[in-house]
Structure formats: structure tokens, C-alpha cells
Design an enzyme around this catalytic site. Structure first.
Site, PDB file in Angstrom:
ATOM      1  N   GLU A 248       0.748  -1.165  -0.084  1.00  0.00           N
ATOM      2  CA  GLU A 248      -0.064   0.175   0.118  1.00  0.00           C
ATOM      3  C   GLU A 248       0.988   1.124   0.260  1.00  0.00           C
ATOM      4  O   GLU A 248       2.046   1.285   0.333  1.00  0.00           O
ATOM      5  CB  GLU A 248      -0.979  -0.032   1.316  1.00  0.00           C
ATOM      6  CG  GLU A 248      -1.841  -1.181   1.545  1.00  0.00           C
ATOM      7  CD  GLU A 248      -2.479  -1.301   2.953  1.00  0.00           C
ATOM      8  OE1 GLU A 248      -2.306  -0.201   3.606  1.00  0.00           O
ATOM      9  OE2 GLU A 248      -3.114  -2.323   3.049  1.00  0.00           O
ATOM     10  N   LYS A 250       2.494   4.433   1.310  1.00  0.00           N
ATOM     11  CA  LYS A 250       2.911   5.093   2.645  1.00  0.00           C
ATOM     12  C   LYS A 250       2.392   6.586   2.660  1.00  0.00           C
ATOM     13  O   LYS A 250       3.201   7.442   2.106  1.00  0.00           O
ATOM     14  CB  LYS A 250       4.495   4.732   2.925  1.00  0.00           C
ATOM     15  CG  LYS A 250       4.307   5.440   4.324  1.00  0.00           C
ATOM     16  CD  LYS A 250       5.831   4.958   5.059  1.00  0.00           C
ATOM     17  CE  LYS A 250       6.021   4.852   6.637  1.00  0.00           C
ATOM     18  NZ  LYS A 250       5.542   5.943   7.201  1.00  0.00           N
ATOM     19  N   ARG A 270      -1.999   8.021  17.174  1.00  0.00           N
ATOM     20  CA  ARG A 270      -1.072   7.006  17.078  1.00  0.00           C
ATOM     21  C   ARG A 270      -0.557   6.964  18.531  1.00  0.00           C
ATOM     22  O   ARG A 270      -0.332   5.665  18.912  1.00  0.00           O
ATOM     23  CB  ARG A 270       0.350   7.315  16.372  1.00  0.00           C
ATOM     24  CG  ARG A 270       0.995   6.212  16.272  1.00  0.00           C
ATOM     25  CD  ARG A 270       2.291   6.864  15.768  1.00  0.00           C
ATOM     26  NE  ARG A 270       3.591   5.863  16.293  1.00  0.00           N
ATOM     27  CZ  ARG A 270       4.101   5.089  15.635  1.00  0.00           C
ATOM     28  NH1 ARG A 270       4.114   5.015  14.191  1.00  0.00           N
ATOM     29  NH2 ARG A 270       5.033   4.327  16.110  1.00  0.00           N
ATOM     30  N   GLU A 299      -4.708   6.456   7.717  1.00  0.00           N
ATOM     31  CA  GLU A 299      -3.860   7.764   7.826  1.00  0.00           C
ATOM     32  C   GLU A 299      -4.545   8.831   7.216  1.00  0.00           C
ATOM     33  O   GLU A 299      -5.060   8.867   6.250  1.00  0.00           O
ATOM     34  CB  GLU A 299      -2.632   7.362   6.919  1.00  0.00           C
ATOM     35  CG  GLU A 299      -1.621   8.198   7.070  1.00  0.00           C
ATOM     36  CD  GLU A 299      -0.461   8.211   7.993  1.00  0.00           C
ATOM     37  OE1 GLU A 299      -0.946   7.078   8.940  1.00  0.00           O
ATOM     38  OE2 GLU A 299       0.670   8.555   8.197  1.00  0.00           O
ATOM     39  N   PHE A 339      -6.895   1.556   6.157  1.00  0.00           N
ATOM     40  CA  PHE A 339      -5.987   0.792   5.851  1.00  0.00           C
ATOM     41  C   PHE A 339      -6.259  -0.941   6.714  1.00  0.00           C
ATOM     42  O   PHE A 339      -5.792  -1.890   6.372  1.00  0.00           O
ATOM     43  CB  PHE A 339      -4.485   0.817   5.536  1.00  0.00           C
ATOM     44  CG  PHE A 339      -3.922   1.490   6.745  1.00  0.00           C
ATOM     45  CD1 PHE A 339      -3.517   0.891   7.932  1.00  0.00           C
ATOM     46  CD2 PHE A 339      -3.603   2.843   6.732  1.00  0.00           C
ATOM     47  CE1 PHE A 339      -3.063   1.430   8.998  1.00  0.00           C
ATOM     48  CE2 PHE A 339      -2.801   3.492   7.945  1.00  0.00           C
ATOM     49  CZ  PHE A 339      -2.663   2.744   9.059  1.00  0.00           C
ATOM     50  N   LYS A 422       8.075  -1.314   6.184  1.00  0.00           N
ATOM     51  CA  LYS A 422       7.943  -0.039   5.532  1.00  0.00           C
ATOM     52  C   LYS A 422       9.205  -0.006   4.583  1.00  0.00           C
ATOM     53  O   LYS A 422      10.480  -0.270   5.121  1.00  0.00           O
ATOM     54  CB  LYS A 422       8.066   1.183   6.523  1.00  0.00           C
ATOM     55  CG  LYS A 422       8.882   1.169   7.592  1.00  0.00           C
ATOM     56  CD  LYS A 422       8.452   2.427   8.313  1.00  0.00           C
ATOM     57  CE  LYS A 422       9.444   2.300   9.732  1.00  0.00           C
ATOM     58  NZ  LYS A 422       8.886   3.189  10.770  1.00  0.00           N
TER      59      LYS A 422
END
Ligand code: AMP
Length: 578
Positions: A248, A250, A270, A299, A339, A422
Site C-alpha cells: 500500500e 505510505k 497513534r 492515515e 487501511f 516499510k
């Protein structure tokens, strides 16, 4: 339990700087506490009245506390101020004035419950004349307490209870309370991961051990601890590690965990702070989703719907504010790229594989037709070259990179694992990746900087295995004059006498001002090197890791907790990649 007994534990904890010793003291405290009060004790230990994610404000700045103490001890406000000037801590001032006054015979010792209720009452006063009322109520409480109790009761409303441990130490201590070792921590932690209310966990465990924890469920309104991603330097390494996977984009905004039950909505950062009030458009859009209960994650990013362009992080982040919300919401509308899905219509989903959670998420949001929500793009890859092409495409669209997800993995609440990887632009040249570092303290500086009273920062990375912070660099560049002033202000608000217990620092590096573990800053460096001066990753007599040419790239990441700082493990990996 009497509050004076709790205060004695606080006193012991405050003067200990070994984490193991703290764990044992806390375990002793928890064994003496009853199940009915252990939750409150946990919050109080962390300097709060409620779990970390619930917000409340005392609105009692130092200035007002002078009045409280003057009133409590029948002193002149100026005398209180002078004593504060000498002691530098209002808790200490209260303790000194209470000792001077001698024992309060007419009042019997208050219980933890009673003091907690009074503090709660003070925090809850609202409306006209509330300041006066708060002062009176708190003064009455403080006057009734013995010196050591007064010291800690004063620090709590000031948010300055300096005990130096985190929720993780509390989990260890709960294990220690039952088993005299930390072996139960790994059984207790999964429940905390799905229900981040430390008081509730302690209470259930105290009542019925692990069986008590079995009753802990995911419920909308109580946040789930977030999962974090590992990193790898290239597409080949990712495919070699997890094989067929999903990738996906970022998105470079901030993470939101959104809860809805009927028409009640909570949005957590977060950091698991309640942010609902700051994002009215997200709340409104959530109410319209056609399910009655849901918890999902995404996000949030500033988005210009006319040009269809994302806004840079520096602009997006302006939305994380408590004032001027409506105006800013118009200026920088947010889009949430969803997500992950954790819970739906009473059903817990975090243990299901990623691809199934994703499928359900898509089902819900495809129908939602909202301007606010979009489904994060997702593609499946088997070949490194295709993943690399997707990564390059995202970079060319101005994104940071991609997050690669293991198809059959559950959601790893509260931990960093290879279920998410990531792959960022900087990861290509591992040496100039940015790191999130914790500010441990600062040095006054020389020359021009001496005028500011701050010239360099000492920063650390997080050693998750030991729950301590280890120094990695001393930084004196990257900031403008205004930024130095700002960072000094933030640091001064968290200033403490002496090194906090969870800091590991070589004695030659002692900063002039120590700061509580709270501020995370983004640092870039040319290289990770080894240095005997730093403690990051240091084992025995070996040198630790250090940063070559470190500079501050972004002042503060208020959305990151100290424990979200780059870890020693990541540094070790980055060092290996060099
Ligand atoms: P980290 O938190 O450092 O492990 O890096 C992952 C971060 O990337 C998360 O905290 C999210 O805020 C952010 N992010 C952006 N896009 C995504 C995505 N598609 N999936 C997961 N995380 C994402």
C-alpha cells in the site's frame, strides 16, 4: 489503602533508579492494594486520574498553585513563591510547609479513594467562578494531608509526578506480584494490547489472575495499541522475507484509529490520545458509515480536492490542534486513507489474516461514498521487480514510499513486526534515513547560543528489551534561532533535577538540563558509527552506536510517544545495512 502509604511508595520509587528495583517496589504496592483501588493506583502512579487515552484538564498552572498552597497553609503568596524559588518544586514546597505546620491531629489519614475522588472533583469544576472553587477545594485537600502525601498530591494536578516508569513496567510488576518474576508479562500484555486501559487490566488481573483477563474484550471507546512496521532496504529483501505480499502507499500524514458505537465516535492518535474534537469532519463522516459498531485505522492527510494533490506533512500536521479548529478544518480538509479493520458489529477481527480484514474493510467503505474516507490503494506482488516499480511510482507521486503487508498475518497490536514492512525513499541509501530520537536533555551552549541558554541536545533511541533510553547523539545543528527558543521552552516545561531513571548515559555526556522522556524529534545523519561515548546498543565494554553529522530535520513529533522512538534494534539493522 491510605494515601500516606501510597505516598511512601511514591517516595521509594522516586529515589530508585534501577528498573528492576522499581518493578519490585510496584509489585509490593500492588499486592497491598485491593482490587477495588488498584486501577486508581495505576493511574495515580502515572500521574493521572484516568487512562492515558482519556483527556481531562486540571487547568491549574503553577501561578494558581501558589494560591492553593498559600491558602492551605495560611501563608502569604509571596512567601510561597520565594520558597519555590529556592526548592524549584511545588511538591517540595507543600512538603516543607506541611512539616512546618506539624501534624494535623483533627483529621484522620485519608484513603487513596478519598484523595482520588477529591482530585477528580477539582478537575471537574467548570463554569463561572471555577478557578476560585478549584483553588478552595484543592487547598482544603492539601491542608488535610501529611507532608509526604501533600508533596505528591500537589504534583499530580501540575502533571509533574516524576516517578520515571511507563505502563510496561506496570505490566512487569503485575507479573511480579503473582510470580516473583516477569514471566507472566507476555500473557498479560496481549490483553493490554487490545484494551489500552492499564487500570482495567490491573483490576481484572488482581481479581482473578489470568482468568480475570479472559473477560477483557475489544470495546469501542477503548483504544487498541497500534502495530508498527519493521523496515527493509529494498524490494528483493522484502520478497525474500515474506514472499507474496500486498503493498500500500505510505501516506505521509498522521495515523487515526477510529471507533464508532451507535452515534458515539472516538478518534485516537497513534499515541492513543483522544483527538475527536480536533477532527469534526472525520467524526461526522464516521457517523454516516452504515454499521452500528466499528473500529478501523487509517492515515489522515491534508488533501487538495481541486488539484487532487496531497499536502506536505508540515501542512497536514497543523490540523493537530486544540484551538481554531473550524477555521483550520476549512483551510486544510483531511482525507483518511483507511487501511485496517479491527472490529465490526461486535466481532473482533484483529486475529483474522490481513487479506480478510482488508476485504471486509473494502466492503464497508466502497459503499460509504464519503468525501472524507478513501480506501488505501493496495496491490499484490510476487516479484521484486514489480514491487520496486510500484514503489517508484509512489515516490514519483510525492509519497514517502510503501508499506508492505503479509497476507496471512493477524494485526500485531502493540508491537513492531515483519507483518508490516516499510520501504521508504531514504531506505535506499540507508545512511541518510531519518530517525525518531528522544530528547534526554540539553546543554547551555557557547558563543552566540549562550544568549539563548541552549546550544545542543542530547538524544536517545529506545531499547525496547530493557525499556530504557540510550544516548546516540549530541546535536547542535539543524535548527533556526526561533526553533531553538521553541525547543528550549518545551524542554523547560519537562525539566527535572538529575537523570531520569530510564536514561542510560555515559557520565562524560551529562547535559546541563535533564528532561523527562516525552519529546521526540526527527533526526538525520550521514552515517551510523561506533563510539565509546554513547550507550545505544552498548553491550559490556564494547562501543555503542553514534550518529555522524546528526541534525534536526523536524522539531517535534507530538504524535509519537517516547517508546515510539527508533529502537536500538532498528539502529543495529541499519548499521548492518550500511
Ligand atoms: P511506523 O509507525 O514507523 O512503524 O511506520 C508506519 C506508519 O506509516 C504508521 O504509523 C502510519 O502512520 C503510516 N502509514 C501510512 N500509510 C500507511 C499504510 N498504508 N499502512 C500502514 N501504515 C501507514
Amino acid at each position: 489503602m491510605y494515601f500516606s502509604e501510597l505516598a511512601s511508595f511514591f517516595q521509594k520509587l522516586e529515589t530508585t533508579d534501577s528498573r528492576n528495583a522499581m518493578t519490585e517496589i510496584l509489585a509490593d504496592l500492588f499486592s497491598q492494594a485491593s482490587a477495588a483501588e488498584i486501577d486508581k493506583i495505576c493511574y495515580l502512579c502515572l500521574g493521572r486520574l484516568v487512562p492515558q487515552y482519556e483527556s481531562y484538564e486540571f487547568n491549574l498552572a503553577e501561578k494558581l498553585m501558589f494560591e492553593v498552597l498559600a491558602k492551605a497553609y495560611g501563608k502569604d503568596k509571596e512567601a510561597v513563591k520565594t520558597l519555590y524559588g529556592r526548592l524549584g518544586d511545588l511538591g517540595g514546597v507543600a512538603q516543607a510547609l506541611a512539616s512546618e505546620k506539624g501534624e494535623v491531629k483533627s483529621i484522620k489519614d485519608s484513603t487513596v479513594e478519598e484523595v482520588f475522588t477529591k482530585l477528580w472533583e477539582v478537575a471537574g469544576v467548570e463554569g463561572e467562578g471555577s478557578v476560585e472553587k478549584k483553588i478552595n477545594l484543592l487547598a482544603e485537600l492539601i491542608a488535610s494531608l501529611a507532608p509526604i502525601s501533600a508533596k505528591y498530591a500537589v504534583r499530580i494536578p501540575l502533571k509533574k509526578l516524576r516517578l520515571g516508569f511507563s505502563d510496561m513496567t506496570i505490566l512487569d510488576s503485575l507479573s511480579f506480584m503473582k510470580k516473583k518474576d516477569k514471566s507472566l508479562r507476555k500473557k498479560i500484555e496481549p490483553f493490554y494490547n487490545i484494551s489500552a486501559d492499564i487500570g482495567k487490566i490491573a483490576r481484572a488481573f488482581k481479581e482473578k489472575d489470568l482468568e480475570g483477563l479472559e473477560s477483557i474484550r475489544i470495546v469501542p471507546g477503548t483504544p487498541i495499541r497500534t502495530a508498527s512496521a519493521e523496515r527493509l532496504p529494498n524490494a528483493e529483501a522484502i520478497i525474500a522475507k515474506i514472499g507474496k505480499c500486498a503493498a500500500e502507499p505510505k501516506y505521509d500524514g498522521f495515523r487515526v484509529q477510529i471507533h464508532k458505537k451507535d452515534q458515539e465516535v472516538h478518534i485516537f492518535s497513534r499515541n492513543l490520545e483522544e483527538m475527536s474534537a480536533s477532527f469534526p469532519e472525520i467524526s461526522a463522516a464516521t457517523k454516516k458509515i452504515s454499521v452500528s459498531s466499528i473500529i478501523f485505522e487509517g492515515e489522515a492527510i491534508g488533501f487538495n480536492s481541486e488539484t487532487q494533490e496531497f499536502l506536505p506533512f508540515q501542512e497536514t500536521v497543523q490540523r493537530k490542534r486544540k484551538y481554531g479548529i473550524t477555521e483550520m478544518a476549512k483551510k486544510i480538509p483531511l482525507k483518511v486513507f483507511v487501511f485496517d479493520l479491527f472490529f465490526r458489529e461486535g466481532q473482533k477481527l484483529i486475529d483474522q489474516p490481513y487479506h480478510q480484514r482488508r476485504q471486509q474493510l473494502e466492503e464497508i467503505f466502497r459503499k460509504s461514498q464519503s468525501d472524507v474516507f478513501a480506501i488505501a490503494e493496495k496491490k499484490i506482488f510476487e516479484q521484486a521487480c514489480d514491487l520496486e516499480a510500484f514503489f517508484q511510482e509512489k515516490i514519483s507521486q510525492g509519497l514517502e514510499g510503501v508499506v508492505v503487508k503479509k497476507l496471512d498475518a493477524p494485526y500485531e497490536a502493540g508491537s513492531r513486526g515483519f507483518s508490516w514492512i516499510k520501504y521508504k525513499r531514504e531506505e535506499k541509501g540507508a545512511l541518510d534515513d531519518t530517525l525518531d530520537c528522544l530528547i534526554m536533555g540539553y546543554y547551555y551552549g557557547r558563543g552566540k547560543r549562550a544568549g539563548f541558554g541552549i546550544g545542543a541536545l542530547l538524544v536517545a533511541v529506545y531499547n525496547a528489551a530493557e525499556d530504557v533510553f540510550e544516548s546516540i547523539a549530541k546535536i547542535g545543528t539543524g535548527l533556526t534561532d526561533e526553533q531553538w527558543m521553541e525547543i528550549k521552552k518545551e524542554c523547560d516545561a519537562l525539566k527535572v533535577e538529575g537523570k531520569p531513571a530510564r536514561y542510560k548515559v555515559h557520565k562524560d555526556l551529562n547535559p546541563q538540563v535533564w528532561v523527562l522522556p516525552k519529546l521526540v524529534t526527527v533526526v538525520r545523519a550521514d552515517e551510523i558509527t561506533k563510539s565509546p561515548l554513547h550507550t545505544a546498543g552498548k553491550i559490556g565494554a564494547e562501543a555503542g552506536y553514534a550518529l555522524r553529522f546528526p541534525r534536526v530535520m523536524e522539531l517535534l513529533r507530538h504524535d509519537k510517544k517516547p517508546e515510539d522512538a527508533t529502537t536500538v534494534k532498528e539502529i543495529t539493522e541499519l548499521y548492518g545495512m550500511q
